[in-house]
Motif scaffolding. Structure first.
Motif, short mmCIF file in Angstrom:
data_model
loop_
_atom_site.label_atom_id
_atom_site.label_comp_id
_atom_site.label_asym_id
_atom_site.label_seq_id
_atom_site.Cartn_x
_atom_site.Cartn_y
_atom_site.Cartn_z
N LEU A 87 6.19 4.66 -8.72
CA LEU A 87 6.26 4.31 -7.35
C LEU A 87 7.51 3.25 -7.00
N LEU A 88 7.62 2.18 -7.92
CA LEU A 88 8.88 1.40 -7.43
C LEU A 88 10.09 1.96 -7.52
N ARG A 89 10.12 2.98 -8.04
CA ARG A 89 11.63 4.03 -8.15
C ARG A 89 11.14 5.20 -7.86
N ALA A 90 10.47 5.41 -6.58
CA ALA A 90 10.26 6.68 -6.31
C ALA A 90 11.38 7.36 -5.84
N GLY A 91 11.41 8.85 -6.51
CA GLY A 91 12.74 9.69 -6.32
C GLY A 91 13.77 9.42 -7.49
N GLU A 92 13.58 8.39 -8.07
CA GLU A 92 14.60 7.98 -9.44
C GLU A 92 13.73 8.59 -10.53
N LEU B 145 0.85 -1.06 -0.03
CA LEU B 145 -0.04 0.13 0.27
C LEU B 145 0.97 1.15 0.06
N TRP B 146 0.68 2.05 -1.03
CA TRP B 146 1.74 2.99 -1.29
C TRP B 146 1.02 4.42 -0.86
N ARG B 147 1.52 5.40 -0.03
CA ARG B 147 0.96 6.70 0.36
C ARG B 147 1.78 7.77 0.06
N PHE B 148 1.41 8.64 -0.70
CA PHE B 148 2.21 9.88 -1.16
C PHE B 148 1.22 11.05 -1.32
N SER C 100 3.16 -2.95 4.23
CA SER C 100 2.78 -4.31 3.54
C SER C 100 1.54 -4.87 3.98
N ILE C 101 0.65 -5.22 3.13
CA ILE C 101 -0.66 -5.68 3.86
C ILE C 101 -0.74 -7.06 3.28
N ASP C 102 -1.70 -7.92 3.79
CA ASP C 102 -2.12 -9.03 3.48
C ASP C 102 -3.47 -9.10 3.02
N THR C 103 -3.68 -9.78 1.75
CA THR C 103 -5.07 -9.71 0.94
C THR C 103 -5.29 -11.23 0.61
N PRO C 104 -6.57 -11.76 0.48
CA PRO C 104 -6.90 -12.91 -0.03
C PRO C 104 -6.19 -13.15 -1.32
N LEU C 105 -5.47 -14.41 -1.47
CA LEU C 105 -4.87 -14.68 -2.77
C LEU C 105 -5.69 -14.41 -4.16
N ALA C 106 -5.28 -13.34 -4.84
CA ALA C 106 -6.23 -13.20 -5.91
C ALA C 106 -5.09 -12.93 -7.11
N PRO C 107 -4.30 -13.69 -7.38
CA PRO C 107 -3.22 -13.33 -8.22
C PRO C 107 -3.71 -13.27 -9.74
N ARG C 108 -2.86 -12.76 -10.61
CA ARG C 108 -3.38 -12.55 -12.07
C ARG C 108 -3.14 -14.12 -12.77
N PHE C 109 -2.24 -14.83 -12.09
CA PHE C 109 -2.05 -16.37 -12.10
C PHE C 109 -2.22 -17.10 -10.95
N ALA C 110 -2.66 -18.20 -10.97
CA ALA C 110 -2.88 -18.98 -9.83
C ALA C 110 -2.11 -20.22 -9.98
N GLU D 56 -2.02 -2.16 -4.24
CA GLU D 56 -1.51 -2.90 -5.26
C GLU D 56 -2.51 -4.18 -5.27
N ALA D 57 -2.91 -4.51 -4.12
CA ALA D 57 -3.97 -5.93 -4.08
C ALA D 57 -5.09 -5.60 -4.86
N SER D 58 -6.01 -4.36 -4.84
CA SER D 58 -6.93 -3.96 -5.79
C SER D 58 -6.78 -3.15 -6.79
N TRP D 59 -5.27 -2.74 -7.21
CA TRP D 59 -5.06 -1.91 -8.29
C TRP D 59 -6.06 -0.79 -8.52
N ALA D 60 -5.97 -0.09 -7.08
CA ALA D 60 -6.96 0.98 -6.97
C ALA D 60 -6.17 2.35 -6.59
N LEU D 61 -6.54 3.37 -7.03
CA LEU D 61 -6.01 4.65 -6.54
C LEU D 61 -7.37 5.33 -5.70
N ARG D 62 -6.83 5.96 -4.43
CA ARG D 62 -7.70 6.70 -3.65
C ARG D 62 -6.90 8.25 -3.55
N VAL D 63 -7.75 9.24 -3.63
CA VAL D 63 -7.18 10.57 -3.40
C VAL D 63 -8.00 11.10 -2.45
#
Length: 907
Positions: A49-54, A13-16, A115-125, A23-30
Motif C-alpha cells: 500500500l505504501l507504494r501502490a502501483g509500484e 485509512l487505505w481503501r482499495f 487521514s484519521i485521528d486516533t487516540p495515541l497508542a504508539p508502539r513506543f510512547a 493503520e491505527a488498529s492494524w486491521a483489515l476489513r473486507v
C-alpha cells in the motif's frame, strides 16, 4: 523545523477494491467485515500500500517484514496467498495484487487514502523529558514535523544543553528507510566533507527497536523559517531568492555525488546560521536513490539493501505527492530531472510567498518577473526533456538574476528603441538622416569586406598592405566607433550607432554561413569592442559566437582561435559571475596546451596569454603574479605596434600599473600612470571614458601613498566630469567615490566619508546585487566610517551585514573581519575582536587594500586588546613591533590611536 505536539496521532485509512486497511488498529476489513489475517501478511500488505502501483521487490519485502531473519522464499508466497484469500480474489489472483515474474509484487487496484485521528497508542510512547532509549545522557524535548507521527524529536544533552535530532522507527516498515538514509548521508559526507549540505549523522541503532538515527541540529525547516518571520510574504523577495539559490546549490551537490533525494519539499529543507551566514541543509533521505551502485563500495560503506541503481522502474518513487514530478505518476524511472521539478515548484512557492501554491494552469499570472517565470517554467516543465539540465543551472540562474535583469532591461530598451525608430523614420530622417543607414552599411560593408580581404591575403600570402587595411578597419570599429560611447548613458545618436552594431552582429551568421572563419573574425571584433566597454553580456555573447565559428572552420587550434579564447577568459576573470574565475582558469590552461601542442609561435598570442594569466591572477588575489604577467604583456605589446593599437598598448600598461597599486607601491603606480594619462589624452581626448579611468587611477595612487589632500583634490575635480560623461552610477564613478571615501576618512572627515560609502553601497547593491564585491566593500566602508565617527552600533551592524552578504573572496572576508575587530575594540569587546583578528592573514589583506604596512595595523589592534585585557607587557611588545612601520602614517584615525595607546602605556 516546524513542530506539532498532540495527544492524538494521525494514521491512514487505505481503501482499495472492497477492502479497508486501518493503520491505527492494524486491521483489515473486507466488504465491511473484519478479515482474520496474521501479522506478517498484514505487514506485506502495508508495504504494498505504501507504494501502490509500484513494483516492490521480494528482497525489499523480506528486508521490511523479516529483518535480520533468514526465511525461505515460500514464506513470502504464503503471505501473499493468505492476503489474496482474505481479499476474496483467489479465483482472480492478479486483480488486486499482481505478481511480477522473478521480481516481486505490485498492488494494482486503485487506492484511496484518508487521514484519521486516533487516540495515541504508539508502539513506543515518548513524552517530553524522557531519556532517549539507549542514549541516557540525552533528554527528549519536543517532537518535530507536522505529520503527527512524532517520530522525529529534538533532544538535548542533560549537562551541556547541546541539541541533537533523533529520528525513530517503531516497526520494520520504517527500518529500511532509516538504513537507506544512513547510507546515503554517510556517502555524501564521505564525498563532500565539510561542504556536505546535510546535518552531521552522529550515531544510529539498527539492532533493536526503537531504531533511530542521531543527527546534529541542522536548523529550522522552511515552514518554520517563514512562520517565525510572520509568513513568507513578510520576508524580502531577495532573501527568498537567495534561499532558493542555496537550495538548488545544495541539491546540485548531492546530485554531483550520485544521489537523488526524491522527496524535496519545504519540510525537508532546513535553514541555519553559521557565523552570521545562512546555510541550507537537506534532510530525510529515506526515499533517496543511488545513481551508481559502485559508490558505496568505493567509500567502504555497507549497502543496506534496496539502493541498487539498476533497479530502475522497480525502485521506490515515494515522496510527497504535491512535489512529485508528473512522469512519476506512471512507470518512469526517477532521475535528476525529477528532483529539479520539485525545485521548480519550491522556487515558485518562494516567489509567490505561499507554500500551498501549486503549478495549476495560470500559475504564470502570479509571477511578475519574466526571468523568474522562465526559470520556474524550465525547472518545473511537465516533460523531463524540457527541464533544466541540472540543479546547478538553476542555482546559476538565480545567483546571476541581477545581471540577467540588467541585460534583459538593456535588450527591452533596445527592442523598444528599434520599434520607435521604425515608427519615427521620417522624424529621425529630419534630424540625422544618414545615421542608421550609414552606421549599418559602414560596419557591415567596411569590416566585412576588409576582413574577407585580410583572410584571402593570409591564405595566399599576398600584399601586406591589405592586412594593414583590415587592421585599420578593426581599430576604427572597435575603438573609434564602439568604444567612444557608453550604452547606458549615450545620447540618441550614439545609441543608434550601438543599436546598428548589434543589428549588424545579428546578420553575421547568415551572411557568412559558408565562410565561418570570416564570421569568427567579425564576432571576435565585436566581442573585443564590447569587452573594452565593460559590456560583458554582449561581449560574452560575441566571444562564444566567435569560438563556435572558429570551431566550424577547423581553426580553433590556430592562433586566431586561441586568441579569442584567451580574450574571452580574460573577460570572464574580470566579471563577477559565480564560477567565472574557475572557468577562466580552465580556458587559459586549455589554450596554453593548444599553443604547445600546435607549436603556435605568435607574438600576438603571447601577449594575450600573459594578459589573461594576469587577469586570472588578479581576480584570484595573486597580485604579485598579476603584476608580472601584465608587465610581460605590456612589454611584448609595445614591441609589436603593427599588431596592437596605441590604445591597446596603453590599456596593457594600465593593468600593470594597477597591480602596483594593489601591491601598495603607490609611488611607482603614479609614475606609471601619468604618462599613460598623457598618451590616452593625445589619442582620444581628456574626457574620454578611458582617459577618465586613468585619471581616477592617479587619484588612487595618491591615496595609497596617503597623500590624502592631493587625492581628494584630484577626485573632487574628476567627479562632476564622470557623473556628466558616464552617469552617477557608472562603475568608474563608484570606484572614484570609494577612493574619495577612504581619502576623506584619512583626513578625519568621517561623516563625509560615510555619505560616499552609502552611495557606493546602494548603487552597487542595486546594480550588481548585495553580494557583489562592490556592494560588500561599500557597506563595509560605511561601517568603518561610522565607527571612526563614534557611531559604533551603526558601524558594527553595517559591517556584520556586509560580512553576511559576501559569497566569495577570502582576502575580502579577512579585511571585513579586521574592520569589525577595530570597531569591537572601540566598543571594548576584546574577546570577539581577538578571535576575528586571529583569522586574518595580513599579507593577503595587504594586497587587497594596497597597504604594505597592513600587518603593523593588525599588531596595533592586538596591542590595544592586550592593554584592554590588562596585559601591558604584551601591549608594549606589540606596540614596539608596530610603531616603526606606522610612524609616518598620514591616516588621522591611526595617528589618534597611536597617540592614545602611547599615552596609556607611558602613564
Amino acid at each position: 523545523m516546524s513542530s506539532t505536539h498532540s495527544s492524538r496521532r494521525r494514521r491512514r485509512l487505505w481503501r482499495f477494491a472492497s477492502a479497508e486497511f486501518d493503520e491505527a488498529s492494524w486491521a483489515l476489513r473486507v466488504d465491511g467485515a473484519p478479515a482474520a489475517v496474521e501479522g506478517k501478511p498484514l505487514e506485506v500488505l502495508h508495504e504494498l500500500l505504501l507504494r501502490a502501483g509500484e513494483v516492490v521487490t521480494k528482497e525489499e519485502l523480506f528486508d521490511a517484514v523479516w529483518p535480520g531473519v533468514v526465511v525461505v522464499e515460500g514464506s513470502l508466497a504464503t503471505a501473499i496467498s493468505k492476503l489474496r484469500k482474505a481479499l476474496g480474489t483467489a479465483t482472480d489472483s492478479q486483480s488486486v495484487i499482481a505478481t511480477v515474474s522473478r521480481v516481486g509484487y505490485r498492488l494494482v487496484a486503485p487506492v484511496e487514502v484518508a487521514s484519521i485521528d486516533t487516540p495515541l497508542a504508539p508502539r513506543f510512547a515518548f513524552a517530553s523529558g524522557d531519556a532517549v532509549p539507549a542514549r541516557k545522557a540525552w533528554q527528549l524535548e519536543r517532537p518535530l514535523g507536522d505529520s503527527g507521527s512524532e517520530d522525529v524529536w529534538l533532544a538535548r544533552q542533560t549537562k551541556t544543553g547541546e541539541a541533537r535530532i533523533f529520528k525513530f522507527a517503531d516497526a520494520p516498515d520504517r527500518l529500511r528507510a532509516l538504513k537507506r538514509e544512513a547510507a546515503l548521508s554517510r556517502l555524501v559526507f564521505a564525498a563532500l566533507g565539510k561542504a556536505a549540505p546535510l546535518p552531521m549523522l552522529h550515531e544510529w541503532n539498527f539492532d533493536a527497536p526503537p531504531f533511530f538515527l542521531e543527527y546534529a541540529w541542522g536548523g529550522r525547516d522552511l515552514l518554520a523559517w517563514a512562520e517565525e518571520a510572520g509568513g513568507l510574504p513578510a520576508i524580502p523577495i531577495e532573501d527568498r531568492l537567495a534561499v532558493a539559490a542555496m537550495i538548488a546549490r545544495a541539491v546540485a551537490g548531492i546530485h554531483a555525488v550520485g544521489i537523488l533525494h526524491k522527496d524535496l519539499k519545504p519540510a525537508n529543507i532546513l535553514i541555519d546560521e553559521v557565523d552570521g551566514t545562512a546555510v541550507v541543509r537537506l534532510v530525510d533521505f529515506g526515499s533517496g536513490r543511488l545513481l551508481d551502485d559502485a559508490l558505496l563500495a568505493s567509500f567502504d560503506i555497507t549497502d543496506p539493501g534496496s539502493l541498487d541503481a539498476d533497479l530502475g522502474k522497480d525502485e521506490p518513487r515515494s515522496g510527497t505527492l504535491a512535489y512529485r514530478a508528473p512522469e512519476l505518476v506512471g512507470d518512469a524511472v526517477p532521475t535528476v530531472k525529477s528532483d529539479i521539478y520539485a525545485l521548480g515548484l519550491i522556487l515558485y512557492q518562494l516567489v509567490v510567498g505561499d507554500f500551498s501554491a501549486s503549478l495549476a494552469p495560470g500559475w504564470e499570472g502570479r509571477v511578475t518577473d519574466p526571468l523568474l517565470r522562465g526559470d520556474i517554467g524550465r525547472a518545473a516543465a511537465g516533460t523531463p526533456g524540457e527541464r533544466l539540465d541540472s540543479a546547478g543551472d538553476l542555482a546559476d540562474r538565480l545567483e546571476r538574476l541581477a545581471d540577467r535583469r540588467l541585460a534583459a532591461a538593456r535588450e527591452a530598451e533596445h527592442a523598444a528603441f528599434l520599434a520607435e525608430q521604425k515608427r519615427q523614420d521620417e522624424r529621425r530622417a529630419a534630424r540625422r538622416p544618414w545615421m542608421r543607414a550609414a552606421a549599418a552599411s559602414l560596419i557591415l560593408g567596411l569590416v566585412g569586406t576588409s576582413a574577407f580581404a585580410a583572410y584571402a591575403v593570409r591564405q595566399r600570402n599576398e600584399a601586406r598592405t591589405a592586412q594593414q587595411v583590415s587592421e585599420a578597419s578593426y581599430r576604427f570599429l572597435a575603438e573609434d566607433v564602439l568604444a567612444s560611447v557608453d550604452p547606458a548613458h549615450a545620447d540618441a545618436a550614439e545609441e543608434t550607432l550601438v543599436a546598428a552594431v548589434n543589428r549588424a552582429g545579428g546578420t553575421i551568421a547568415e551572411r557568412f554561413e559558408d565562410q565561418p572563419r570570416i564570421a569568427g573574425y567579425l564576432y571576435a571584433t565585436l566581442a573585443r569592442a564590447f569587452d573594452m566597454r565593460s559590456d560583458y553580456a554582449d561581449a560574452f555573447r560575441y566571444y562564444e559566437a566567435a569560438e563556435r565559428s572558429y570551431d566550424r572552420a577547423g581553426a580553433s587550434g590556430a592562433a586566431d582561435g586561441v586568441n579569442v579564447r584567451l580574450q574571452h577568459a580574460s573577460a570572464l576573470a574580470l566579471s563577477t559571475q559565480p564560477g567565472s574565475l574557475d572557468t577562466a582558469r580552465g580556458m587559459i590552461a586549455a589554450a596554453a596546451k593548444t599553443i604547445d601542442a600546435k607549436g603556435i609561435d605568435s607574438p600576438e598570442t603571447t601577449v594575450w596569454l600573459e594578459s589573461a594569466r594576469g587577469m586570472a591572477a588578479l581576480a584570484g588575489e595573486d597580485v604579485p603574479g598579476s603584476r608580472d604577467h601584465f608587465g610581460r604583456a605590456w612589454q611584448a605589446a609595445r614591441t609589436q605596434p603593427e599588431l596592437f593599437s596605441p590604445r591597446q598598448i596603453v590599456n596593457f600598461g594600465q593593468r600593470h600599473a594597477f597591480a602596483l597599486i594593489r601591491l601598495g607601491d603607490g609611488a611607482a603606480a603614479e609614475k606609471a600612470f601619468r604618462p599613460l594619462v598623457a598618451e590616452m589624452t593625445r589619442l582620444v581626448g581628456r574626457d574620454h571614458p578611458d582617459t577618465l579611468f586613468l585619471r581616477l587611477n592617479v587619484g588612487q595612487a595618491l591615496m595609497v601613498q596617503q597623500r590624502y589632500p592631493e587625492a581628494i583634490a584630484v577626485l573632487d575635480a574628476l567627479l562632476p566630469v564622470m557623473e556628466k560623461r558616464l552617469g552617477p552610477n557608472h562603475r568608474y564613478t563608484l570606484l572614484l567615490l570609494a577612493a574619495r571615501q577612504q581619502s576623506l576618512g584619512g583626513v578625519g572627515r568621517y561623516a563625509d566619508a560615510a555619505v560616499d560609502g552609502e552611495r557606493v553601497w546602494r548603487a552597487a547593491a542595486a546594480k550588481d546585487g548585495p553580494s557583489s564585491f562592490a556592494a560588500v566593500a561599500g557597506r563595509t566602508d560605511i561601517g568603518i566610517s561610522q565607527c571612526r565617527a563614534g557611531k559604533l552600533d551603526q558601524g558594527i551592524a553595517n559591517i556584520r551585514a556586509a560580512r553576511a552578504a559576501m559569497t566569495r573572496g577570502e582576502a575580502l572576508a579577512q579585511a571585513i573581519d579586521a574592520a569589525l575587530a577595530d570597531c569591537l575594540i572601540q566598543a571594548h569587546h576584546y574577546a570577539e575582536a581577538k578571535a576575528l583578528l586571529r583569522t586574518v592573514d595580513p599579507a593577503k589583506v595587504a594586497q587587497l587594500v594596497g597597504d604594505p604596512h597592513y600587518g603593523a595595523l593588525v599588531d596595533l589592534a592586538f596591542a590595544e586588546i592586550a592593554l584592554g585585557e590588562r596585559n601591558p607587557a604584551e601591549a608594549r611588545r606589540l606596540f614596539a613591533k608596530a610603531g616603526p612601520h606606522l610612524k609616518d602614517t598620514q591616516d588621522r584615525f591611526v595617528q589618534d590611536r597611536i597617540k592614545a595607546l602611547e599615552a596609556r602605556l607611558t602613564s
